[in-house]
Design an enzyme around this catalytic site. Structure first.
Site, short mmCIF file in Angstrom:
data_model
loop_
_atom_site.label_atom_id
_atom_site.label_comp_id
_atom_site.label_asym_id
_atom_site.label_seq_id
_atom_site.Cartn_x
_atom_site.Cartn_y
_atom_site.Cartn_z
N SER B 165 19.18 -35.44 -3.14
CA SER B 165 20.54 -35.88 -2.91
C SER B 165 20.66 -37.40 -3.12
O SER B 165 20.28 -37.88 -4.18
CB SER B 165 20.96 -35.45 -1.50
OG SER B 165 22.33 -35.56 -1.33
N ARG B 235 31.29 -35.85 9.74
CA ARG B 235 30.07 -35.06 9.65
C ARG B 235 30.39 -33.57 9.48
O ARG B 235 29.72 -32.86 8.73
CB ARG B 235 29.23 -35.27 10.92
CG ARG B 235 27.99 -34.43 11.02
CD ARG B 235 27.03 -34.72 9.89
NE ARG B 235 25.73 -34.11 10.13
CZ ARG B 235 24.69 -34.21 9.32
NH1 ARG B 235 24.80 -34.89 8.19
NH2 ARG B 235 23.55 -33.65 9.61
N ASP B 331 23.99 -24.58 -4.54
CA ASP B 331 24.40 -25.94 -4.19
C ASP B 331 25.68 -26.28 -4.96
O ASP B 331 25.66 -26.39 -6.17
CB ASP B 331 23.26 -26.91 -4.57
CG ASP B 331 23.55 -28.36 -4.19
OD1 ASP B 331 24.69 -28.67 -3.79
OD2 ASP B 331 22.61 -29.18 -4.28
N HIS B 364 23.19 -26.89 -0.66
CA HIS B 364 22.60 -28.20 -0.90
C HIS B 364 21.43 -28.49 0.05
O HIS B 364 20.44 -29.09 -0.34
CB HIS B 364 23.70 -29.26 -0.74
CG HIS B 364 23.25 -30.66 -1.01
ND1 HIS B 364 22.74 -31.04 -2.24
CD2 HIS B 364 23.21 -31.77 -0.23
CE1 HIS B 364 22.42 -32.33 -2.19
NE2 HIS B 364 22.69 -32.79 -0.99
N ASP B 365 21.57 -28.05 1.29
CA ASP B 365 20.54 -28.32 2.30
C ASP B 365 19.19 -27.69 1.97
O ASP B 365 18.19 -28.01 2.61
CB ASP B 365 20.99 -27.80 3.67
CG ASP B 365 21.51 -28.93 4.54
OD1 ASP B 365 21.45 -30.09 4.10
OD2 ASP B 365 21.97 -28.64 5.66
#
Lengths: 201, 399
Positions: B165, B235, B331, B364-365
């Site tokens: 990222s 967040r 992602d 994405h994580d």
């Protein structure tokens, strides 16, 4: 998978210390051989995750991708040789792919299974069914090989895109090379597979 | 009681920004940091952690570049949250980033809030926190500061620079700006430029923070208050982009949170709501709101091709670095096509590049999780690189 007979022929066609792209490099066996025996600077392109993983574990540079879509992003003359071993028949647009090979590489090494081989012809003639051979063990409905051709067909296409056949090695069922002097229609009948070294005109 | 815990943690957060629980490299007036904005930052400090030891040839160093909301605490309990290091599964004596073999470095980025100079640090000219007086920084600035740290550690060449990222952006910058110092580069779930969609999400996060009255134009540290609600919303939004629809459905579906029926109100009826609220409020404990503004801005400004006359391949001209690029199928924040743009540029530059897209529904994580296919691929890539370097192959000692 045991060592494929066309690999030996490809090894003999590639000069030492050259830059090589292997399109559809599978588990990287050929690329590793070329790196070790010919000292080439080798790169691979492979569709399957498993193949990519195996190549990475061998320390090879491999890009996961599809020949039909990815080759356009490679620069002109980036390689001395671009190899397509037993993969042309699985591409969507073989003519376009072959054109790309000769744009990216100064030379292309292409190996194909020969659908003109007499056993294949006999299977269709006498059994009336799409041939299933030991080497190409898929049925018509699940085969990734969607564009089979014969040696004669391939030569026609090479001529159409203006490629010169510098060398051709036709192998019989036992992987033995047939005499190059034989007429093409004989080679087309008795060759189970063929390896071509092509050059842009 | 819960409130007190958060208050205590916030105090710890501020102290970590100024006196971190990690090594600190201080760069005085004689070693200024030239920023892309034209401003010179001096003095400044970089907080960092190392694991393993540098070998005699000094050729076993791996620099980890951390993503947006992580920090230098890669493989040790976090000083604020007490949770395991964010890449604990990869770094250690049994990890693929093996600390018996490699010397692992990770530094808090410039602009961060875990000890490297950032908006929560004290401005020597005023004696107060910089807040918005801190200059806007870029990915290039982060990397320039890291290069100064690496130089200070006596390392000429990094065996590998690895990051996902925003960390991947830094790796690309390293490979472009310090070609001769990077033997291999691993770029996970990243991009050579922040997309319009990503800038959009960044903007929502920033607006949420700035809309919180406790933000006070960024001067909240002076008043002892924190724009917790704004930062939490930032967040929460960002967290959704790190996951995928598939993961959310698999983990939460439409399950209700600690109740059997909907309440016809705006409490957290659904588990996903409760989960997001938790993510938001636990983030506030450990992260500085101003730092969030600066780091998301740095990502927005990143466009490696633009720095090279619009042609990304120019960034990698004549590179000898070995590259491994990877993306994850689900992602949608840094989708596969962004990685392919990097791969195409590297191909065009004639670089040695490998690329894989890993199948996963974790979004994405995924790069932060112990995805077996990713781990085995990185392992293979690193080991082949190690075989090419004297004294680095094998899994024994580092000498």
């Amino acid at each position: 998978m045991g060592l494929r007979v066309d690999f030996d022929v490809i090894l003999s066609l590639v000069k030492d210390g050259t830059r090589v792209l292997d399109v559809g490099c599978g588990d990287g066996t050929l690329l590793e051989l070329l790196t070790k025996k010919r000292g080439v600077d080798g790169r691979g392109l492979e569709l399957s995750q498993q193949g990519v993983d195996q190549c990475l574990a061998k320390g090879l540079s491999v890009v996961q991708g599809n020949a039909d879509r990815e080759l356009v992003y490679y620069p002109n003359d980036g390689f001395d040789y671009v190899i397509l071993s037993q993969t042309l028949q699985a591409t969507c647009n073989p003519k376009k792919v072959l054109g790309e090979l000769l744009r990216i590489g100064k030379r292309a090494v292409v190996s194909i299974p020969n659908f003109g081989y007499w056993r294949v012809r006999a299977a269709l003639l006498f059994c009336g069914r799409m041939p299933v051979t030991k080497e190409l063990s898929y049925s018509w409905y699940n085969t990734p090989n969607i564009h089979f051709c014969t040696i004669a067909d391939f030569l026609d296409m090479a001529q159409e895109i203006g490629a010169t056949v510098e060398e051709a090695v036709v192998l019989n069922r036992n992987g033995q090379p047939l005499a190059f002097k034989l007429p093409w229609n004989t080679l087309n009948l008795f060759g189970q597979q063929a390896v071509f070294l092509l050059r842009r005109v | 009681m819960k409130h007190e815990n958060i208050h205590h943690a916030c105090g710890n957060k501020v102290s970590q920004a100024i006196q971190p629980d990690s090594a600190v490299a201080f760069f005085g007036k004689d070693q200024p940091l030239q920023l892309d904005s034209g401003i010179v930052l001096s003095p400044f400090q970089i907080a960092y952690k190392t694991y393993g030891s540098l070998n005699t040839h000094k050729n076993n160093a791996i620099l980890i570049c951390h993503p947006l909301t992580c920090d230098q605490h890669v493989a040790n309990p976090h000083p604020v949250t007490g949770k395991a290091g964010w890449w604990d599964s990869l770094v250690g004596c049994n990890g693929i980033l093996n600390t018996n073999r490699y010397f692992i470095i990770c530094s808090n980025v410039i602009g961060g809030c875990l000890g490297s100079t950032g908006p929560a640090s004290v401005n020597p000219q005023t004696g107060q926190a910089y807040a918005l007086d801190f200059p806007v920084i870029t990915i290039g600035d982060m990397v320039r500061a890291q290069a100064m740290l690496v130089n200070k550690l006596g390392i000429d060449t990094l065996f590998s620079v690895i990051g996902g990222s925003m960390g991947g952006m830094q790796v690309l910058q390293w490979a472009s700006a310090y070609k001769e110092k990077v033997f291999s580069a691993i770029i996970l779930a990243s991009s050579a430029r922040h997309s319009a969609q990503n800038i959009a999400f960044g903007e929502i996060g920033r607006q949420a923070i700035m809309a919180d009255p406790k933000w006070q134009g960024g001067r909240y540290i002076d008043t002892g208050e924190t724009p917790s609600k704004g930062l939490a919303v930032a967040r929460m939004t960002a967290h959704i982009t790190y996951l995928s629809e598939g993961t959310l459905h698999r983990k939460f579906g439409r399950n209700l949170h600690e109740r059997s029926e909907i309440t016809f109100g705006f409490d957290a009826d659904f588990q996903i709501e409760s989960y997001l609220r938790h993510q938001g409020f636990s983030f506030v404990e450990r992260f500085d709101a101003n730092s969030y503004l600066y780091l998301t801005r740095a990502m927005d400004y990143f466009d490696l091709a633009a720095e090279h006359k619009g042609r990304l391949a120019n960034a990698f001209q004549n590179t000898k670095t070995r590259f491994f690029i990877a993306s994850f199928s689900s992602d949608w924040l840094f989708p596969t096509h962004e990685s392919r743009i990097i791969v195409h540029a590297l191909n065009a530059a004639g670089a040695s590049v490998s690329f894989a897209e890993f199948e996963t529904d974790k979004g994405h994580d995924a790069f932060l999780l112990h995805e077996p296919v990713m781990v085995s691929a990185i392992k293979g890539f690193l080991e082949s690189g190690a075989r090419a370097i004297r004294g680095l192959s094998g899994d024994g000692s580092t000498s």
